[in-house]
Design a protein around this motif. Sequence first.
Motif, PDB file in Angstrom:
ATOM      1  N   ARG A  44     -43.415 -45.356  33.234  1.00  0.00           N
ATOM      2  CA  ARG A  44     -42.540 -46.320  33.910  1.00  0.00           C
ATOM      3  C   ARG A  44     -41.067 -45.910  33.869  1.00  0.00           C
ATOM      4  N   PHE A  45     -40.644 -45.224  32.799  1.00  0.00           N
ATOM      5  CA  PHE A  45     -39.249 -44.856  32.625  1.00  0.00           C
ATOM      6  C   PHE A  45     -39.125 -43.372  32.258  1.00  0.00           C
ATOM      7  N   TYR A  46     -37.893 -42.861  32.404  1.00  0.00           N
ATOM      8  CA  TYR A  46     -37.530 -41.611  31.749  1.00  0.00           C
ATOM      9  C   TYR A  46     -37.059 -41.970  30.339  1.00  0.00           C
ATOM     10  N   HIS A  47     -37.240 -41.031  29.397  1.00  0.00           N
ATOM     11  CA  HIS A  47     -36.845 -41.277  28.012  1.00  0.00           C
ATOM     12  C   HIS A  47     -35.918 -40.161  27.542  1.00  0.00           C
ATOM     13  N   ALA A  48     -34.663 -40.504  27.232  1.00  0.00           N
ATOM     14  CA  ALA A  48     -33.731 -39.558  26.641  1.00  0.00           C
ATOM     15  C   ALA A  48     -33.926 -39.581  25.130  1.00  0.00           C
ATOM     16  N   MET A  49     -34.087 -38.400  24.544  1.00  0.00           N
ATOM     17  CA  MET A  49     -34.497 -38.335  23.136  1.00  0.00           C
ATOM     18  C   MET A  49     -34.174 -36.969  22.548  1.00  0.00           C
ATOM     19  N   GLY A  50     -34.316 -36.858  21.243  1.00  0.00           N
ATOM     20  CA  GLY A  50     -34.091 -35.591  20.558  1.00  0.00           C
ATOM     21  C   GLY A  50     -35.218 -34.598  20.814  1.00  0.00           C
ATOM     22  N   ILE A  51     -35.160 -33.489  20.110  1.00  0.00           N
ATOM     23  CA  ILE A  51     -36.155 -32.426  20.294  1.00  0.00           C
ATOM     24  C   ILE A  51     -37.370 -32.755  19.432  1.00  0.00           C
ATOM     25  N   PHE A  52     -38.145 -33.689  19.892  1.00  0.00           N
ATOM     26  CA  PHE A  52     -39.418 -34.044  19.274  1.00  0.00           C
ATOM     27  C   PHE A  52     -40.293 -34.616  20.371  1.00  0.00           C
ATOM     28  N   ASP A  53     -41.584 -34.702  20.112  1.00  0.00           N
ATOM     29  CA  ASP A  53     -42.487 -35.296  21.087  1.00  0.00           C
ATOM     30  C   ASP A  53     -43.639 -35.944  20.334  1.00  0.00           C
ATOM     31  N   LYS A  54     -44.573 -36.520  21.064  1.00  0.00           N
ATOM     32  CA  LYS A  54     -45.670 -37.268  20.450  1.00  0.00           C
ATOM     33  C   LYS A  54     -46.520 -36.428  19.516  1.00  0.00           C
ATOM     34  N   ALA A  55     -46.506 -35.121  19.710  1.00  0.00           N
ATOM     35  CA  ALA A  55     -47.306 -34.255  18.839  1.00  0.00           C
ATOM     36  C   ALA A  55     -46.734 -34.179  17.428  1.00  0.00           C
ATOM     37  N   ASP A  56     -45.439 -34.360  17.265  1.00  0.00           N
ATOM     38  CA  ASP A  56     -44.827 -34.240  15.928  1.00  0.00           C
ATOM     39  C   ASP A  56     -45.357 -35.307  14.984  1.00  0.00           C
ATOM     40  N   GLY A  57     -45.363 -36.558  15.445  1.00  0.00           N
ATOM     41  CA  GLY A  57     -45.903 -37.625  14.604  1.00  0.00           C
ATOM     42  C   GLY A  57     -47.385 -37.459  14.368  1.00  0.00           C
ATOM     43  N   ALA A  58     -48.119 -37.037  15.420  1.00  0.00           N
ATOM     44  CA  ALA A  58     -49.572 -36.836  15.282  1.00  0.00           C
ATOM     45  C   ALA A  58     -49.866 -35.722  14.295  1.00  0.00           C
ATOM     46  N   ARG A  59     -49.136 -34.636  14.385  1.00  0.00           N
ATOM     47  CA  ARG A  59     -49.342 -33.506  13.478  1.00  0.00           C
ATOM     48  C   ARG A  59     -49.053 -33.909  12.032  1.00  0.00           C
ATOM     49  N   PHE A  60     -47.978 -34.644  11.843  1.00  0.00           N
ATOM     50  CA  PHE A  60     -47.611 -35.105  10.502  1.00  0.00           C
ATOM     51  C   PHE A  60     -48.735 -35.952   9.893  1.00  0.00           C
ATOM     52  N   LEU A  61     -49.264 -36.904  10.685  1.00  0.00           N
ATOM     53  CA  LEU A  61     -50.314 -37.786  10.161  1.00  0.00           C
ATOM     54  C   LEU A  61     -51.646 -37.059  10.008  1.00  0.00           C
ATOM     55  N   LEU A  62     -51.941 -36.116  10.897  1.00  0.00           N
ATOM     56  CA  LEU A  62     -53.173 -35.336  10.741  1.00  0.00           C
ATOM     57  C   LEU A  62     -53.177 -34.585   9.418  1.00  0.00           C
ATOM     58  N   ASN A  63     -52.047 -33.995   9.071  1.00  0.00           N
ATOM     59  CA  ASN A  63     -51.959 -33.295   7.790  1.00  0.00           C
ATOM     60  C   ASN A  63     -52.158 -34.260   6.625  1.00  0.00           C
ATOM     61  N   LYS A  64     -51.597 -35.466   6.748  1.00  0.00           N
ATOM     62  CA  LYS A  64     -51.763 -36.479   5.705  1.00  0.00           C
ATOM     63  C   LYS A  64     -53.240 -36.866   5.553  1.00  0.00           C
ATOM     64  N   TYR A  65     -53.920 -37.085   6.690  1.00  0.00           N
ATOM     65  CA  TYR A  65     -55.333 -37.472   6.636  1.00  0.00           C
ATOM     66  C   TYR A  65     -56.205 -36.326   6.137  1.00  0.00           C
ATOM     67  N   ARG A  66     -55.867 -35.095   6.491  1.00  0.00           N
ATOM     68  CA  ARG A  66     -56.641 -33.953   5.984  1.00  0.00           C
ATOM     69  C   ARG A  66     -56.569 -33.896   4.462  1.00  0.00           C
ATOM     70  N   GLU A  67     -55.372 -34.108   3.928  1.00  0.00           N
ATOM     71  CA  GLU A  67     -55.210 -34.104   2.470  1.00  0.00           C
ATOM     72  C   GLU A  67     -56.001 -35.247   1.840  1.00  0.00           C
ATOM     73  N   LEU A  68     -55.908 -36.433   2.444  1.00  0.00           N
ATOM     74  CA  LEU A  68     -56.608 -37.599   1.904  1.00  0.00           C
ATOM     75  C   LEU A  68     -58.118 -37.402   1.957  1.00  0.00           C
ATOM     76  N   TYR A  69     -58.636 -36.919   3.107  1.00  0.00           N
ATOM     77  CA  TYR A  69     -60.087 -36.774   3.268  1.00  0.00           C
ATOM     78  C   TYR A  69     -60.636 -35.606   2.465  1.00  0.00           C
ATOM     79  N   GLN A  70     -59.805 -34.578   2.259  1.00  0.00           N
ATOM     80  CA  GLN A  70     -60.226 -33.475   1.384  1.00  0.00           C
ATOM     81  C   GLN A  70     -60.466 -34.006  -0.028  1.00  0.00           C
ATOM     82  N   GLU A  71     -59.579 -34.887  -0.446  1.00  0.00           N
ATOM     83  CA  GLU A  71     -59.704 -35.483  -1.779  1.00  0.00           C
ATOM     84  C   GLU A  71     -60.920 -36.404  -1.870  1.00  0.00           C
ATOM     85  N   ARG A  72     -61.189 -37.166  -0.807  1.00  0.00           N
ATOM     86  CA  ARG A  72     -62.272 -38.150  -0.823  1.00  0.00           C
ATOM     87  C   ARG A  72     -63.644 -37.564  -0.504  1.00  0.00           C
TER      88      ARG A  72
END
Length: 271
Positions: free
Chosen positions: A173-201
Amino acid sequence: MPKSRLVIFSDLDGTLLNHENYRWQQAAPALERVAEAGIPLILNSSKTAAEIRVLRQQLGNTDPFIVENSAAVVIPPDIFGSDSEQVVHFGASRTEVLKVLSAQRDSGARFRGFADMKDDELAQLTGLDSASSARARERLGTEPLVWQGSEEELKRFEAALAAEHLRLVKGGRFYHAMGIFDKADGARFLLNKYRELYQERYGDQQLTAIALGDSPNDQQMLEEADIPVVIRGVNSKEVQLPSEKHAMRSLKPGPAGWNECVLNLLFEYGY
């Protein structure tokens, strides 16, 4: 026994939410199955934290979430061992973004951003009510805007933002002015967190990431996932699917397409 542990990342507008009325109810059967299976559903959107909190309450969602195209990741208490909510920031702050935009307007760029609008004006533009519009304007690191200039001016505007280490991303719906990041940065960060958690479990059991989106704004998030799913929508034909991955496109638009694709994948993975 499921083939692997699943984590789902989902865009909202035009994907889990209907593009016209923001309703998600057509996806209710799949949402219920995801919740019953204990699969994390990470909402990853250009929406603000204030907006997503309301939706999470409606959905009964208690998982981490990604706001404003990865301006920040919000992690609820007790997810990864912390007893309080954690907010992890990425990229430029909104204050920095607005400073650059102001300079560009002084140079002749023609646009109208959320900071320029009152709640009622934004409500009229989006179909949101006034309270929802107020939540949409509570931003951490991005500025949605309506471009009012020509295509040639838009190219110059994008180049000027890039010179200031900012990006201009086209959403549904809109253009978004933003820094040098995108939706993959948050996803990648959380994927690493879940990998660590699930490796432990669970030891070496595989973790498979599913991502669903409907616009070019979702491209990087989709590429980060093991299973990218493009939901049919206004700009979905512009999204490229990685040929080497188990990728799919929905036949139906919005939450109906979301529901169909997620149910099919849950069946395929034994949930």
